[in-house]
Structures are given as structure tokens and as C-alpha cells.
Design an enzyme around this catalytic site. Structure first.
Site, PDB file in Angstrom:
ATOM      1  N   SER A 178       0.857  -1.181   0.000  1.00 23.49           N
ATOM      2  CA  SER A 178       0.000   0.000   0.000  1.00 23.49           C
ATOM      3  C   SER A 178       0.898   1.237   0.000  1.00 23.49           C
ATOM      4  O   SER A 178       1.704   1.407   0.910  1.00 23.49           O
ATOM      5  CB  SER A 178      -0.881  -0.034   1.254  1.00 23.49           C
ATOM      6  OG  SER A 178      -1.628   1.154   1.368  1.00 23.49           O
ATOM      7  N   LYS A 233      -0.963  -0.957  -4.530  1.00 28.69           N
ATOM      8  CA  LYS A 233      -2.180  -0.201  -4.202  1.00 28.69           C
ATOM      9  C   LYS A 233      -1.751   1.225  -3.924  1.00 28.69           C
ATOM     10  O   LYS A 233      -0.825   1.447  -3.144  1.00 28.69           O
ATOM     11  CB  LYS A 233      -2.838  -0.842  -2.981  1.00 28.69           C
ATOM     12  CG  LYS A 233      -3.714   0.072  -2.127  1.00 28.69           C
ATOM     13  CD  LYS A 233      -4.471  -0.746  -1.086  1.00 28.69           C
ATOM     14  CE  LYS A 233      -4.646   0.001   0.215  1.00 28.69           C
ATOM     15  NZ  LYS A 233      -5.308  -0.839   1.249  1.00 28.69           N
ATOM     16  N   LYS A 259      -2.944   5.081  -2.672  1.00 24.37           N
ATOM     17  CA  LYS A 259      -3.969   5.838  -1.957  1.00 24.37           C
ATOM     18  C   LYS A 259      -4.389   7.016  -2.837  1.00 24.37           C
ATOM     19  O   LYS A 259      -3.531   7.650  -3.470  1.00 24.37           O
ATOM     20  CB  LYS A 259      -3.408   6.343  -0.630  1.00 24.37           C
ATOM     21  CG  LYS A 259      -3.062   5.226   0.356  1.00 24.37           C
ATOM     22  CD  LYS A 259      -4.308   4.586   0.910  1.00 24.37           C
ATOM     23  CE  LYS A 259      -3.980   3.661   2.084  1.00 24.37           C
ATOM     24  NZ  LYS A 259      -5.205   3.096   2.686  1.00 24.37           N
ATOM     25  N   ASP A 261      -7.144   3.025  -3.295  1.00 21.31           N
ATOM     26  CA  ASP A 261      -7.867   3.044  -2.014  1.00 21.31           C
ATOM     27  C   ASP A 261      -8.184   4.487  -1.646  1.00 21.31           C
ATOM     28  O   ASP A 261      -7.276   5.297  -1.455  1.00 21.31           O
ATOM     29  CB  ASP A 261      -7.013   2.389  -0.926  1.00 21.31           C
ATOM     30  CG  ASP A 261      -7.755   2.248   0.402  1.00 21.31           C
ATOM     31  OD1 ASP A 261      -8.928   2.661   0.498  1.00 21.31           O
ATOM     32  OD2 ASP A 261      -7.145   1.702   1.355  1.00 21.31           O
ATOM     33  N   ASN A 286     -10.171   5.423   1.036  1.00 21.49           N
ATOM     34  CA  ASN A 286     -10.456   5.621   2.465  1.00 21.49           C
ATOM     35  C   ASN A 286     -11.611   6.598   2.703  1.00 21.49           C
ATOM     36  O   ASN A 286     -11.489   7.578   3.443  1.00 21.49           O
ATOM     37  CB  ASN A 286      -9.201   6.082   3.226  1.00 21.49           C
ATOM     38  CG  ASN A 286      -8.207   4.959   3.433  1.00 21.49           C
ATOM     39  OD1 ASN A 286      -7.105   4.991   2.871  1.00 21.49           O
ATOM     40  ND2 ASN A 286      -8.581   3.940   4.195  1.00 21.49           N
ATOM     41  N   GLU A 344     -11.098   0.661  -3.662  1.00 28.40           N
ATOM     42  CA  GLU A 344     -11.390   0.321  -2.271  1.00 28.40           C
ATOM     43  C   GLU A 344     -12.039   1.504  -1.559  1.00 28.40           C
ATOM     44  O   GLU A 344     -11.539   2.624  -1.616  1.00 28.40           O
ATOM     45  CB  GLU A 344     -10.061  -0.053  -1.604  1.00 28.40           C
ATOM     46  CG  GLU A 344     -10.157  -0.513  -0.163  1.00 28.40           C
ATOM     47  CD  GLU A 344      -8.785  -0.922   0.395  1.00 28.40           C
ATOM     48  OE1 GLU A 344      -7.815  -1.061  -0.396  1.00 28.40           O
ATOM     49  OE2 GLU A 344      -8.675  -1.086   1.617  1.00 28.40           O
ATOM     50  N   ASP A 392     -13.750  -1.842   2.583  1.00 26.05           N
ATOM     51  CA  ASP A 392     -12.842  -2.005   3.722  1.00 26.05           C
ATOM     52  C   ASP A 392     -13.599  -1.504   4.963  1.00 26.05           C
ATOM     53  O   ASP A 392     -14.242  -2.295   5.670  1.00 26.05           O
ATOM     54  CB  ASP A 392     -11.555  -1.207   3.441  1.00 26.05           C
ATOM     55  CG  ASP A 392     -10.589  -1.129   4.615  1.00 26.05           C
ATOM     56  OD1 ASP A 392     -10.914  -1.620   5.709  1.00 26.05           O
ATOM     57  OD2 ASP A 392      -9.484  -0.553   4.467  1.00 26.05           O
ATOM     58  N   LYS A 433      -9.913  -7.396   7.357  1.00 24.92           N
ATOM     59  CA  LYS A 433      -8.939  -7.024   8.391  1.00 24.92           C
ATOM     60  C   LYS A 433      -9.482  -7.536   9.714  1.00 24.92           C
ATOM     61  O   LYS A 433     -10.600  -7.168  10.110  1.00 24.92           O
ATOM     62  CB  LYS A 433      -8.806  -5.507   8.504  1.00 24.92           C
ATOM     63  CG  LYS A 433      -8.110  -4.820   7.365  1.00 24.92           C
ATOM     64  CD  LYS A 433      -8.035  -3.321   7.621  1.00 24.92           C
ATOM     65  CE  LYS A 433      -7.453  -2.611   6.419  1.00 24.92           C
ATOM     66  NZ  LYS A 433      -7.535  -1.139   6.565  1.00 24.92           N
ATOM     67  N   GLY A 435      -4.313  -4.518   5.836  1.00 28.10           N
ATOM     68  CA  GLY A 435      -3.327  -4.321   6.903  1.00 28.10           C
ATOM     69  C   GLY A 435      -3.585  -3.036   7.653  1.00 28.10           C
ATOM     70  O   GLY A 435      -4.332  -2.167   7.188  1.00 28.10           O
TER      71      GLY A 435
HETATM   72  O1  OSB Z   1      -7.259   1.565   4.294  1.00 23.98           O
HETATM   73  O2  OSB Z   1      -6.155  -0.212   4.052  1.00 23.98           O
HETATM   74  C1  OSB Z   1      -6.305   0.879   4.599  1.00 23.98           C
HETATM   75  C2  OSB Z   1      -3.338   1.592   6.847  1.00 23.98           C
HETATM   76  C3  OSB Z   1      -3.964   2.131   7.942  1.00 23.98           C
HETATM   77  C4  OSB Z   1      -5.320   2.303   7.927  1.00 23.98           C
HETATM   78  C5  OSB Z   1      -6.061   1.920   6.807  1.00 23.98           C
HETATM   79  C6  OSB Z   1      -5.428   1.347   5.716  1.00 23.98           C
HETATM   80  C7  OSB Z   1      -4.046   1.219   5.725  1.00 23.98           C
HETATM   81  C8  OSB Z   1      -3.257   0.720   4.595  1.00 23.98           C
HETATM   82  C9  OSB Z   1      -1.915   0.103   4.875  1.00 23.98           C
HETATM   83  O3  OSB Z   1      -3.620   0.830   3.450  1.00 23.98           O
HETATM   84  C10 OSB Z   1      -1.985  -1.369   4.903  1.00 23.98           C
HETATM   85  C11 OSB Z   1      -0.717  -1.996   5.435  1.00 23.98           C
HETATM   86  O4  OSB Z   1       0.202  -2.194   4.659  1.00 23.98           O
HETATM   87  O5  OSB Z   1      -0.656  -2.317   6.627  1.00 23.98           O
HETATM   88 MG    MG Z   2      -8.401   0.517   2.901  1.00 27.63          MG
END
Ligand code: OSB
Ligand code: MG
Length: 375
Positions: A144, A170, A172, A197, A199, A222, A247, A271, A299
Site C-alpha cells: 500500500s 495499491k 492511496k 484506495d 479511504n 477500495e 474495507d 482485516k 493491513g
Molecule cells: O485503508 O487499508 C487501509 C493503513 C492504515 C489504515 C487503513 C489502511 C491502511 C493501509 C496500509 O492501506 C496497509 C498496510 O500495509 O498495513
Molecule cells: Mg483501505
């Protein structure tokens, strides 16, 4: 394969909770903010049958989810750990039921359950991977990549991870940093396995912008919308060619079933922290596998404790897409386990020793601890 034989009960003697501050190798920026230090809670379950370790994956501020470290710290000591200790003897599969009267706080429940699971499985001599139903001894590793200064800096960052061997990228995204960033990565690296992603950074009003991403042939987008936008996600999914993956919205097996029934997602990120534990994570895996819906392991910048557990989970057969289980050195120069996760030919090895299958580096653990309490 569903879990057929539950792990043994353990006699609980206490929980040690530690707040850690682990410096990140580089700042990690998402649509909700930038982290330079990973603040996380490590759990040590003291039992008559030996110790077990878990990790509460809350972040310092409630930006990804409503949970945050000091809230987790309070509820763990005030309610959740005492409820388990009152039971005295508890098997891992009973933990969720004991904690069920307390609403929410799933990351805390997951961390406590993992510590109990680890203690029980170490005593039983069974690895977490075997217990959960793993069918492989190595898993493909994705990474990520946070939002960078500009698209050129993003291309540089992605180049480094591709050189290291990561098999899926991936990136952001957020409003204003979506189409151009994605275009830059596609232009630089061609047909690599790529996903984005958001978020929760968009609303349905942004559907036209998000539809522009269709031309990049992404594996998935995502969590474009808010956690509770389960109907809006279904509306958006009909407008996009890119598969929608959820997610933040998937907080339980029930939430996953609802999202699938509504057509809000065609892929699910699992997760364990977000859903309240590794056993609930397996239940979501089973549900999706029966429904023919691909899942992958997300993660939360885990330490070596949660990272080992994620590798075990991601070894289940329904995890058909590469997850965010990267090498420890993607985030940390020093981890708190003696054998941090490494990348080997784009893959991560699934631990085989009993329980989590990793040992704690007590010097590192002590060095990163900023707060400690015994319940
Ligand atoms: O949205 O997947 C997510 C990290 C912290 C909070 C949310 C996310 C993430 C990551 C990193 O995308 C995932 C990782 O490599 O641990
Ligand atoms: Mg995510």
C-alpha cells in the site's frame, strides 16, 4: 475450510497492555492524514498455560475508524480485559461471546482474542495458520503506497516497491489526487496489478470522476464512500466498471452479508481488527468463498505480531487476491519480533511454529514502550 476443532481453554491470570511508538521508515499519507510514528497497543495474556501475544491496531486519532488508541486503552482496562478475567477460564472461540455485550471496540476485542488464541495454540502445539485453515505456506505480497508530494514522486515510490518484488501495487487516492496519480503509475509501469484506495474520501456526487478511473483497468477501487454508505456504494458500483471493494464498511460477517446482498461490493478486504477478531475474519472468508466473492487481507501497519497473524489468515484458500501483507521493512527499521516478515520472490512466508509462530524481541519491545499497565 471452516475451523473444525476449537483451540483449548486457558486459565487467565492477567493482561499486560503496552502502548508502543514505532517510528515509520517514511511518512504514510492517506486521504485522512499523515502518520510518521505508529502508535499501537500490544497485549500480553498471562495464563496458567503460558503467555500469548496480541495487537490492538487502533491508530492515534479516530480518522480511519471511530476507534483510537487512548479510547482502546481505556475500554480494554475498564471493561473488556476485566470481563475476560472474570470468566477465569476461557477458550479462544468463547472470547467474542464474552465481549459481545460491549458495543463496538472491535479492534480491542480482536487484540485480546488474538492474545488468548496465541496462548491456547502455543499450549496445544498448533500454528495459527493450521488452526484457521491455511492451505499454503507462502502468500503473494502486495504493498500500500501512500499519497506522495506529486505524481512523479509517486512513480519513484512505486518503482522502489516493484524493484523489491511486490506483486501488486495499491495507491492511496483522494479528491484532486486520483486520475492523474493513477495515470502516472499506469504510464510508467504498464499493465502491473494495480488498485486504488480512497479511504471514504468521496461522495456519490463524485461518481463522474471515479468513473474516469475505469480506463485504467484497475483490480478494484477500495472504499470510495463513507463507512455507512452501504446503499450509495451499491448505486456507485452500478455506475463503475472498476469493481468496488469495501474495507471500512465491513465491520462484521453480518455487514459483509448485507453488502453482498445489496450489491455494494464485489470484492472484500478482510482485516481482523476491523471485524473484531481473526475468528470473525475466517467467518467472513467462508461466507465470501461460498458466494464466489474474492477476498484479500488488508493491513493496519501491524508490528511483527499482527503481521504474522495476517500472513496466517491470508493463507486461507478464499484469499485469491494479493493482500497488504508486506515485509516489516516496508514500515519499520526495527520490529518487535526476532524474525520480522521478509519478502522472498514477492512472497511472504506463513509461520509454522505453534501460535503466532514468532518470538518477541524483548529489548525492542521495551525500547518502543511508552505506557504500560497490568489488568
Ligand atoms: O485503508 O487499508 C487501509 C493503513 C492504515 C489504515 C487503513 C489502511 C491502511 C493501509 C496500509 O492501506 C496497509 C498496510 O500495509 O498495513
Ligand atoms: Mg483501505
Amino acid at each position: 475450510m471452516p475451523i473444525t476443532s476449537p483451540a483449548s481453554a486457558v486459565r487467565l491470570e492477567g493482561f499486560e497492555l503496552l502502548v508502543l511508538h514505532l517510528p515509520l521508515v517514511s511518512p504514510f499519507t492517506t486521504s485522512f492524514g499523515t502518520e510518521t510514528v505508529r502508535e499501537v497497543i500490544v497485549v500480553r495474556a498471562r495464563t496458567a498455560d503460558g503467555d500469548g501475544w496480541g495487537e490492538i491496531v487502533t491508530q492515534q486519532a479516530p480518522l480511519y475508524s471511530s476507534e483510537y488508541t487512548q479510547g482502546a486503552w481505556d475500554v480494554a482496562q475498564r471493561f473488556l480485559a476485566p470481563a475476560l478475567l472474570d470468566r477465569g477460564t476461557v477458550a479462544p472461540h468463547e472470547v467474542a461471546g464474552v465481549l459481545e455485550p460491549f458495543v463496538g471496540h472491535r479492534m480491542v476485542k480482536a487484540g485480546l482474542e488474538l492474545a488468548v488464541l496465541d496462548a491456547a495454540l502455543r499450549a496445544d502445539g498448533i500454528s495459527l495458520a493450521t488452526h484457521l485453515g491455511a492451505t499454503t505456506d507462502r502468500i503473494p505480497s502486495g504493498v500500500s503506497v501512500g499519497i506522495q508530494r506529486d505524481p512523479a514522486a509517486l512513480v519513484d515510490a512505486v518503482a522502489g516497491y516493484l524493484d523489491a518484488g511486490y506483486v501488486r501495487i495499491k495507491i492511496k487516492i483522494k479528491p484532486g489526487r486520483d486520475v492523474d496519480d493513477t495515470a502516472a503509475v499506469r504510464a510508467a509501469f504498464g499493465e502491473i496489478p494495480l488498485q486504488v484506495d480512497a479511504n471514504s474520501a468521496y461522495t456519490l456526487a463524485d461518481a463522474d470522476t471515479l468513473a474516469e478511473l475505469d480506463r485504467f483497468d484497475l483490480l478494484l477501487i477500495e472504499q470510495p464512500l463513507q463507512e455507512d454508505d452501504i446503499v450509495d456504494h451499491a448505486t456507485l458500483a452500478k455506475r463503475l466498471q472498476t469493481p468496488v471493494c469495501l474495507d471500512e464498511s465491513i465491520v462484521s460477517r453480518k455487514a459483509a452479508a448485507d453488502a453482498l446482498a445489496l450489491g455494494s461490493a464485489s470484492i472484500i478486504n478482510i482485516k481482523a481488527g476491523r471485524v473484531g477478531g481473526y475468528l470473525e475474519a475466517v467467518a467472513i472468508h467462508d461466507l465470501c468463498r461460498d458466494a464466489g466473492v474474492p477476498v484479500w487481507c488488508g493491513g493496519m501497519l501491524e508490528t511483527g505480531i499482527g503481521r504474522a497473524a495476517n500472513a496466517a489468515l491470508a493463507a486461507l484458500p478464499g484469499f485469491t487476491l494479493p493482500g497488504d501483507v508486506s515485509a516489516s521493512d516496508r514500515f519499520y527499521t526495527r520490529d518487535i519480533v526476532t524474525e520480522p516478515v521478509v519478502l522472498e520472490d514477492g512472497h511472504v512466508r506463513v509461520p509454522t511454529a505453534p501460535g503466532l509462530g514468532v518470538e518477541i524481541d524483548s529489548d525492542a519491545l521495551e525500547g518502543f514502550t511508552v505506557e504500560a499497565v497490568t489488568v
